[in-house]
Design a protein around this motif. Structure first.
Motif, mmCIF file in Angstrom:
data_model
loop_
_atom_site.group_PDB
_atom_site.id
_atom_site.type_symbol
_atom_site.label_atom_id
_atom_site.label_comp_id
_atom_site.label_asym_id
_atom_site.label_seq_id
_atom_site.Cartn_x
_atom_site.Cartn_y
_atom_site.Cartn_z
ATOM 1 N N ALA A 14 34.031 -5.733 -13.243
ATOM 2 C CA ALA A 14 32.786 -6.489 -13.252
ATOM 3 C C ALA A 14 31.611 -5.601 -13.656
ATOM 4 O O ALA A 14 30.740 -6.013 -14.430
ATOM 5 C CB ALA A 14 32.538 -7.108 -11.882
ATOM 6 N N ILE A 15 31.590 -4.377 -13.159
ATOM 7 C CA ILE A 15 30.525 -3.444 -13.535
ATOM 8 C C ILE A 15 30.602 -3.123 -15.025
ATOM 9 O O ILE A 15 29.580 -3.111 -15.729
ATOM 10 C CB ILE A 15 30.602 -2.165 -12.680
ATOM 11 C CG1 ILE A 15 30.255 -2.488 -11.229
ATOM 12 C CG2 ILE A 15 29.689 -1.078 -13.227
ATOM 13 C CD1 ILE A 15 30.548 -1.359 -10.262
ATOM 14 N N ALA B 162 31.895 -4.976 -17.388
ATOM 15 C CA ALA B 162 31.510 -6.167 -18.154
ATOM 16 C C ALA B 162 29.994 -6.329 -18.179
ATOM 17 O O ALA B 162 29.423 -6.724 -19.201
ATOM 18 C CB ALA B 162 32.170 -7.409 -17.555
ATOM 19 N N TYR B 163 29.328 -6.018 -17.075
ATOM 20 C CA TYR B 163 27.871 -6.124 -17.016
ATOM 21 C C TYR B 163 27.217 -5.098 -17.940
ATOM 22 O O TYR B 163 26.266 -5.404 -18.670
ATOM 23 C CB TYR B 163 27.408 -5.956 -15.577
ATOM 24 C CG TYR B 163 25.942 -6.199 -15.348
ATOM 25 C CD1 TYR B 163 25.277 -7.267 -15.946
ATOM 26 C CD2 TYR B 163 25.201 -5.374 -14.515
ATOM 27 C CE1 TYR B 163 23.940 -7.493 -15.729
ATOM 28 C CE2 TYR B 163 23.859 -5.598 -14.286
ATOM 29 C CZ TYR B 163 23.237 -6.652 -14.896
ATOM 30 O OH TYR B 163 21.911 -6.860 -14.669
ATOM 31 N N ILE B 164 27.737 -3.873 -17.942
ATOM 32 C CA ILE B 164 27.221 -2.854 -18.857
ATOM 33 C C ILE B 164 27.451 -3.285 -20.303
ATOM 34 O O ILE B 164 26.560 -3.183 -21.148
ATOM 35 C CB ILE B 164 27.877 -1.486 -18.576
ATOM 36 C CG1 ILE B 164 27.418 -0.952 -17.218
ATOM 37 C CG2 ILE B 164 27.550 -0.478 -19.671
ATOM 38 C CD1 ILE B 164 28.168 0.280 -16.749
ATOM 39 N N TRP B 165 28.651 -3.779 -20.600
ATOM 40 C CA TRP B 165 28.965 -4.227 -21.962
ATOM 41 C C TRP B 165 28.030 -5.358 -22.386
ATOM 42 O O TRP B 165 27.533 -5.374 -23.507
ATOM 43 C CB TRP B 165 30.424 -4.698 -22.040
ATOM 44 C CG TRP B 165 30.750 -5.290 -23.367
ATOM 45 C CD1 TRP B 165 31.106 -4.624 -24.504
ATOM 46 C CD2 TRP B 165 30.705 -6.676 -23.716
ATOM 47 N NE1 TRP B 165 31.295 -5.515 -25.529
ATOM 48 C CE2 TRP B 165 31.058 -6.784 -25.071
ATOM 49 C CE3 TRP B 165 30.410 -7.831 -23.005
ATOM 50 C CZ2 TRP B 165 31.115 -8.009 -25.727
ATOM 51 C CZ3 TRP B 165 30.472 -9.045 -23.659
ATOM 52 C CH2 TRP B 165 30.821 -9.129 -24.997
ATOM 53 N N TYR B 166 27.771 -6.315 -21.504
ATOM 54 C CA TYR B 166 26.895 -7.444 -21.825
ATOM 55 C C TYR B 166 25.501 -6.955 -22.198
ATOM 56 O O TYR B 166 24.934 -7.380 -23.216
ATOM 57 C CB TYR B 166 26.816 -8.407 -20.637
ATOM 58 C CG TYR B 166 25.760 -9.472 -20.805
ATOM 59 C CD1 TYR B 166 25.981 -10.562 -21.625
ATOM 60 C CD2 TYR B 166 24.536 -9.367 -20.162
ATOM 61 C CE1 TYR B 166 25.008 -11.535 -21.801
ATOM 62 C CE2 TYR B 166 23.566 -10.329 -20.326
ATOM 63 C CZ TYR B 166 23.801 -11.411 -21.141
ATOM 64 O OH TYR B 166 22.830 -12.362 -21.321
ATOM 65 N N CYS B 167 24.940 -6.081 -21.398
ATOM 66 C CA CYS B 167 23.587 -5.587 -21.677
ATOM 67 C C CYS B 167 23.551 -4.797 -22.983
ATOM 68 O O CYS B 167 22.636 -4.955 -23.788
ATOM 69 C CB CYS B 167 23.100 -4.717 -20.522
ATOM 70 S SG CYS B 167 22.703 -5.631 -19.019
ATOM 71 N N TRP C 71 20.040 -1.090 -20.545
ATOM 72 C CA TRP C 71 21.009 -0.760 -19.512
ATOM 73 C C TRP C 71 20.802 -1.639 -18.288
ATOM 74 O O TRP C 71 19.677 -1.982 -17.947
ATOM 75 C CB TRP C 71 20.879 0.706 -19.115
ATOM 76 C CG TRP C 71 21.419 1.611 -20.156
ATOM 77 C CD1 TRP C 71 20.730 2.204 -21.165
ATOM 78 C CD2 TRP C 71 22.778 1.988 -20.323
ATOM 79 N NE1 TRP C 71 21.572 2.936 -21.948
ATOM 80 C CE2 TRP C 71 22.837 2.832 -21.452
ATOM 81 C CE3 TRP C 71 23.950 1.709 -19.633
ATOM 82 C CZ2 TRP C 71 24.032 3.389 -21.889
ATOM 83 C CZ3 TRP C 71 25.136 2.271 -20.080
ATOM 84 C CH2 TRP C 71 25.165 3.099 -21.186
ATOM 85 N N PRO C 72 21.876 -1.982 -17.597
ATOM 86 C CA PRO C 72 21.741 -2.798 -16.398
ATOM 87 C C PRO C 72 21.127 -2.004 -15.254
ATOM 88 O O PRO C 72 21.246 -0.784 -15.192
ATOM 89 C CB PRO C 72 23.175 -3.205 -16.072
ATOM 90 C CG PRO C 72 24.025 -2.167 -16.687
ATOM 91 C CD PRO C 72 23.276 -1.685 -17.897
ATOM 92 N N LEU D 37 19.419 -8.401 -10.435
ATOM 93 C CA LEU D 37 20.088 -7.591 -11.441
ATOM 94 C C LEU D 37 19.514 -7.965 -12.778
ATOM 95 O O LEU D 37 19.334 -9.147 -13.083
ATOM 96 C CB LEU D 37 21.591 -7.862 -11.424
ATOM 97 C CG LEU D 37 22.358 -7.344 -10.217
ATOM 98 C CD1 LEU D 37 23.795 -7.838 -10.258
ATOM 99 C CD2 LEU D 37 22.323 -5.831 -10.152
ATOM 100 N N CYS E 61 18.780 -6.372 -17.135
ATOM 101 C CA CYS E 61 18.977 -5.351 -18.170
ATOM 102 C C CYS E 61 17.602 -4.768 -18.512
ATOM 103 O O CYS E 61 16.651 -5.515 -18.759
ATOM 104 C CB CYS E 61 19.623 -5.956 -19.402
ATOM 105 S SG CYS E 61 21.226 -6.711 -19.097
#
Length: 61
Positions: free
Chosen positions: A27-28, A30-35, A42-43, A57, A59
């Motif tokens: 999940a972490i 995926a969140y970094i990849w999304y941002c 960066w998230p 949360l 970006c």
């Protein structure tokens, strides 16, 4: 009670803990990849300032 039962319980708990950790790390990631993929920076965690606000949360660039 046979000696194998405690070993089976330990193995089941260890596998469940590993899967939970893998889920959190995924999940972490995926969140970094999304941002990063959407050019949003960066998230991070936005915290309320002295004049108010909310925890969220987001970006950040």
């Amino acid at each position: 009670m046979t000696p194998a039962i405690p070993v089976i319980v330990i193995v089941v708990v260890a596998v469940a803990a590993f899967l939970a950790l893998a889920l959190v790390i995924g999940a972490i990631a995926a969140y970094i990849w999304y941002c990063q993929a959407n050019g949003l920076g960066w998230p991070g965690l936005a915290v309320p300032g002295a004049s108010g606000g909310v925890y969220k949360l987001a970006c950040f660039k």
